[in-house]
Design a protein around this motif. Structure first.
Motif, mmCIF file in Angstrom:
data_model
loop_
_atom_site.group_PDB
_atom_site.id
_atom_site.type_symbol
_atom_site.label_atom_id
_atom_site.label_comp_id
_atom_site.label_asym_id
_atom_site.label_seq_id
_atom_site.Cartn_x
_atom_site.Cartn_y
_atom_site.Cartn_z
ATOM 1 N N VAL A 161 50.198 39.031 43.625
ATOM 2 C CA VAL A 161 48.866 39.639 43.654
ATOM 3 C C VAL A 161 48.778 40.797 42.665
ATOM 4 C CG1 VAL A 161 47.255 40.954 45.086
ATOM 5 C CG2 VAL A 161 48.401 38.947 46.021
ATOM 6 N N THR A 162 49.825 41.601 42.587
ATOM 7 C CA THR A 162 49.796 42.764 41.693
ATOM 8 C C THR A 162 49.698 42.333 40.236
ATOM 9 O OG1 THR A 162 51.113 44.053 43.268
ATOM 10 C CG2 THR A 162 51.038 44.840 40.984
ATOM 11 N N ALA A 209 46.338 40.886 39.426
ATOM 12 C CA ALA A 209 45.342 41.951 39.275
ATOM 13 C C ALA A 209 45.418 42.570 37.877
ATOM 14 C CB ALA A 209 45.549 43.019 40.349
ATOM 15 N N SER A 248 41.658 45.647 40.501
ATOM 16 C CA SER A 248 42.529 46.357 41.427
ATOM 17 C C SER A 248 43.238 45.346 42.324
ATOM 18 C CB SER A 248 41.718 47.336 42.266
ATOM 19 O OG SER A 248 40.828 46.635 43.113
ATOM 20 N N GLN A 249 44.402 45.766 42.872
ATOM 21 C CA GLN A 249 45.128 44.879 43.775
ATOM 22 C C GLN A 249 44.299 44.557 45.005
ATOM 23 O OE1 GLN A 249 49.131 46.095 44.602
ATOM 24 N NE2 GLN A 249 49.284 44.864 46.473
ATOM 25 N N SER A 250 43.602 45.565 45.513
ATOM 26 C CA SER A 250 42.762 45.339 46.690
ATOM 27 C C SER A 250 41.619 44.390 46.373
ATOM 28 C CB SER A 250 42.211 46.674 47.205
ATOM 29 O OG SER A 250 41.405 47.307 46.204
ATOM 30 N N GLY A 251 41.099 44.466 45.133
ATOM 31 C CA GLY A 251 40.024 43.569 44.746
ATOM 32 C C GLY A 251 40.484 42.121 44.729
ATOM 33 N N SER A 263 43.051 40.933 46.503
ATOM 34 C CA SER A 263 43.319 40.551 47.891
ATOM 35 C C SER A 263 42.022 40.201 48.618
ATOM 36 C CB SER A 263 44.038 41.696 48.615
ATOM 37 O OG SER A 263 45.298 41.945 48.012
ATOM 38 N N SER A 264 40.972 40.986 48.385
ATOM 39 C CA SER A 264 39.685 40.718 49.044
ATOM 40 C C SER A 264 39.094 39.397 48.563
ATOM 41 C CB SER A 264 38.701 41.863 48.762
ATOM 42 O OG SER A 264 39.167 43.078 49.303
#
Length: 315
Positions: free
Chosen positions: A16-17, A20, A26-29, A31-32
């Motif tokens: 994921v990192t 991204a 972003s990593q959170s983006g 993941s979402s």
């Protein structure tokens, strides 16, 4: 498009990192976005293993299709289109009068034979009221000649060269025994072409403005019948200089300078805005400009022999 890129990035990086970073997200983006995809397709798509985020069979198929789709988008939409005349197929529809075909088509087709063997040309003559509509709908790619009615913002035009007129008489015509005068011009019978060629209208307006009369004995819709008409009668015909030179080369008629300075008109190529950036049309327009321009004007020396420097007078 972003979803396709996300699937490919995850399938390639298995992380994921790193996905991204590759997507500048972003990593959170990431993941979402992955969570939304899992919910939408009812499939985990990517699962954690000792080797990273491993794609499920469904995700592998999606990534494969995504690469194909993005490749098509890149080559068909995003990449600059280039036309290779030596290998590609193209069919162009031109609008020009029959008199213009005699001038343009032989040289153009000879050029295409060597440089663009898979390019074909279709030529036709169109009346004023139909030409604009045909060009707007793409049924005519290029109009070549004298078209003063094509002056709206939806069209482009490019000047190729300037041109003028000459008179034709049969060989051994009595009028050839002395210099042509306006009186002789007016008293002779004339054969006139009534066709979509706009140059005919220009010459008629010129005569009317100068109050020069002529006796029209015969009207025909075709320029190509004029040599036979003139050769077998005492009629005169006035035609664009290139046309007259072509007919004279056939040996049927003699060219005679008009007894007044004839009008000069621009020979242009016209095209609709819808074709302005198309690589095929750009190539054709450039080829026309290369073949037909002031520097390649084969009739300029004859014009100067008949009338002197007409073009300076016209300017």
């Amino acid at each position: 498009m972003n979803t396709l890129r996300l699937i490919i990035a995850l399938e390639e990086t298995r992380n994921v990192t790193r996905a991204a970073e590759l997507l500048d997200m972003s990593q959170s983006g990431v993941s979402s976005a992955l969570a939304r995809l899992r919910k939408r397709f009812g499939n985990p798509l990517f699962v954690r293993t000792s080797n990273g985020m491993e794609a499920t069979p469904r995700a592998s198929r999606m990534a494969e299709n995504a690469r194909e789709i993005l490749s098509r988008v890149k080559t068909g939409i995003l990449d600059l289109e280039e036309f290779d005349p030596s290998t590609e197929v193209a069919d162009f529809a031109l609008s020009m009068a029959d008199v213009a075909e005699v001038v343009f088509l032989p040289r153009l087709l000879a050029c295409l034979h060597t440089e663009a063997p898979k390019v074909t040309i279709q030529s036709a003559s169109h009346r004023k009221e139909e030409l604009l509509a045909l060009m707007e709908t793409g049924r005519v790619d290029l109009a070549v000649g004298y078209f003063p009615e094509i002056d709206t913002h939806a069209f482009f035009q490019q000047r190729l060269y300037d041109h003028t007129y000459v008179a034709m008489l049969r060989r051994e015509h009595p009028a050839l025994e002395a210099p042509m005068t306006t009186s002789v011009f007016s008293n002779l019978g004339h054969a006139v072409v009534m066709s979509p060629a706009r140059t005919n209208d220009l010459f008629e307006r010129f005569l009317e403005h100068r109050r020069i009369n002529r006796s029209v004995v015969a009207r025909t819709p075709h320029h190509l019948s004029l040599p036979s008409i003139v050769a077998e009668t005492d009629l005169m015909a006035v035609v664009p200089l290139a046309t007259g030179a072509y007919f004279a080369d056939l040996g049927a008629v003699e060219l005679v300078a008009l007894p007044f300075k004839p009008p000069v008109f621009s020979v242009n190529q016209h095209w609709h805005r819808r074709n302005h950036h198309d690589s095929r049309h750009t190539w054709l327009r450039q080829k026309m400009l290369t073949l037909f321009n002031t520097a390649t004007d084969r009739w300029l020396s004859l014009e100067r022999e008949l009338y002197g420097d007409l073009r300076r007078r016209a300017r």
